[in-house]
Design an enzyme around this catalytic site. Structure first.
Site, PDB file in Angstrom:
ATOM      1  N   GLU A 147      -6.429  -7.883  -2.395  1.00  0.00           N
ATOM      2  CA  GLU A 147      -6.046  -7.422  -1.055  1.00  0.00           C
ATOM      3  C   GLU A 147      -7.232  -6.785  -0.342  1.00  0.00           C
ATOM      4  OE1 GLU A 147      -4.336  -7.011   1.471  1.00  0.00           O
ATOM      5  OE2 GLU A 147      -2.195  -7.373   1.120  1.00  0.00           O
TER       6      GLU A 147
ATOM      7  N   ARG B 130       3.619   4.279  -2.489  1.00  0.00           N
ATOM      8  CA  ARG B 130       2.166   4.184  -2.582  1.00  0.00           C
ATOM      9  C   ARG B 130       1.628   3.643  -1.271  1.00  0.00           C
ATOM     10  NH1 ARG B 130       0.280  -0.967  -2.575  1.00  0.00           N
ATOM     11  NH2 ARG B 130       1.491  -2.657  -3.523  1.00  0.00           N
TER      12      ARG B 130
ATOM     13  N   ASN C  39      -0.473   1.096   1.014  1.00  0.00           N
ATOM     14  CA  ASN C  39      -0.763  -0.324   0.975  1.00  0.00           C
ATOM     15  C   ASN C  39      -1.902  -0.614   1.943  1.00  0.00           C
ATOM     16  OD1 ASN C  39      -0.067  -2.852  -0.289  1.00  0.00           O
ATOM     17  ND2 ASN C  39       0.780  -3.531   1.668  1.00  0.00           N
TER      18      ASN C  39
ATOM     19  N   ASN D  27       1.818  -3.432   6.237  1.00  0.00           N
ATOM     20  CA  ASN D  27       0.769  -4.404   5.994  1.00  0.00           C
ATOM     21  C   ASN D  27      -0.184  -4.516   7.184  1.00  0.00           C
ATOM     22  OD1 ASN D  27      -0.055  -5.961   3.678  1.00  0.00           O
ATOM     23  ND2 ASN D  27       2.099  -6.497   3.404  1.00  0.00           N
TER      24      ASN D  27
ATOM     25  N   ASP E  69       1.550 -11.044   5.776  1.00  0.00           N
ATOM     26  CA  ASP E  69       0.950 -10.020   4.924  1.00  0.00           C
ATOM     27  C   ASP E  69      -0.207  -9.369   5.688  1.00  0.00           C
ATOM     28  OD1 ASP E  69      -0.259  -8.602   2.697  1.00  0.00           O
ATOM     29  OD2 ASP E  69       0.791  -9.948   1.348  1.00  0.00           O
TER      30      ASP E  69
END
Length: 294
Positions: A18, A101, A103, A149, A199
């Site tokens: 990522e 958490r 991202n 995202n 995403d």
């Protein structure tokens, strides 16, 4: 014409690749393996690859004016000094939400760091979107997020684009660069069921969005004015996670992918899942990301 001649950057495969970031000063690509807490770097001109471990889930990094990294991790915001290998905590706005958490994240045109959270169990919409100002103060911007995202801002600095993946929507907000205020949410694109989930995201010099599709096997180029898909890049992995432009002229497109959650049979069909891909001279130029503290 958009080139589609992808290649892998290194043999390494991430569990959840990522957050690619192009470092213009050092001419290198930085990307993450979120679940393994790794920060990877590769310098094309030197064919040099390395990685470091953060010790916790690491969702996003941004460059800073001081040549350190600002990271959004499982336990909040940290400054990472790559030269010394040390990390310094800058605060955790979700210390009361241990099931969440951080991202994805990115700096806005004024050098503020925007980063969002998600519930690790992915059963409830307990995620949030925050912005850290250059004085390190943190402000809450959005609630009830499933999986925070992609982020991007247009060249006029009056629109912010944002993705909460489970909604299947790419949204736009009016954005005030002086105050970081966002308003007037509207949907510019909805990904149909069966085509994957939006995403990570980046934007090119023509103000067109490049959206990675998780379980969609591709990156799509989207005209945010009308929601039309003007190009797509098909890849040999289903779980495409994000993209950014790099290279000396910002004409190379780097694309991250994941192998987490794939069965052995699926991995046999996708041996390159988790790779960092690059398409050289993709056909358009990108926009260099902003450093924190600009």
């Amino acid at each position: 014409m958009i080139a589609t001649n992808w290649q892998t950057v290194t043999p390494h495969k991430s569990k959840l690749g990522e957050g690619p970031v192009w470092d213009d000063r050092r001419q290198r690509i930085i990307w993450l393996d979120i679940l393994n807490g790794k920060i990877h770097t590769y310098t094309p001109g030197k064919d040099a690859y390395s990685f470091s471990e953060t010790g916790q889930l690491t969702g996003a990094v941004a460059l800073t004016e001081n040549d350190t990294l600002l990271a959004a991790m499982e336990n909040g915001f940290f400054e990472i000094n790559e030269a010394t290998g040390t990390s310094t905590a800058w605060g955790d706005p979700e210390s009361h939400l241990p099931g969440n958490r951080f991202n994805d994240g990115k700096c806005d045109p004024k050098g503020r760091f925007w980063a969002g959270t998600m519930q690790m169990a992915e059963t409830e919409t307990t995620g949030n979107l925050y912005v850290m100002d250059v004085d390190r103060s943190v402000y809450h911007k959005l609630s009830d997020i499933g999986c925070s995202n992609g982020l991007a801002w247009n060249s006029r600095h009056d629109t912010m684009y944002y993705i909460d993946s489970p909604t299947r929507e790419v949204a736009a907000f009016d954005y005030d660069p002086e105050t970081a205020a966002i308003s007037n949410r509207r949907v510019i694109l909805t990904i149909p069921e069966g085509d994957g989930f939006p995403d990570g995201m980046t934007i090119d010099a023509e103000d067109q969005l490049w959206v990675a599709l998780w379980d969609g096997w591709k990156v799509i180029r989207v005209d945010p004015d009308n929601g039309s898909i003007t190009a797509q890049i098909e890849l040999p992995a289903a779980r495409i996670t994000s993209a950014t432009f790099g290279g000396p002229d910002l004409t190379d497109l780097y694309i991250t992918s994941a192998r987490v959650g794939l069965s052995e049979e699926e991995l046999e069909k996708q041996p390159l899942a988790g790779s960092l891909f690059v398409i050289r001279n993709v056909g358009v130029r990108g926009v260099q990301g902003v450093r924190f503290g600009r």
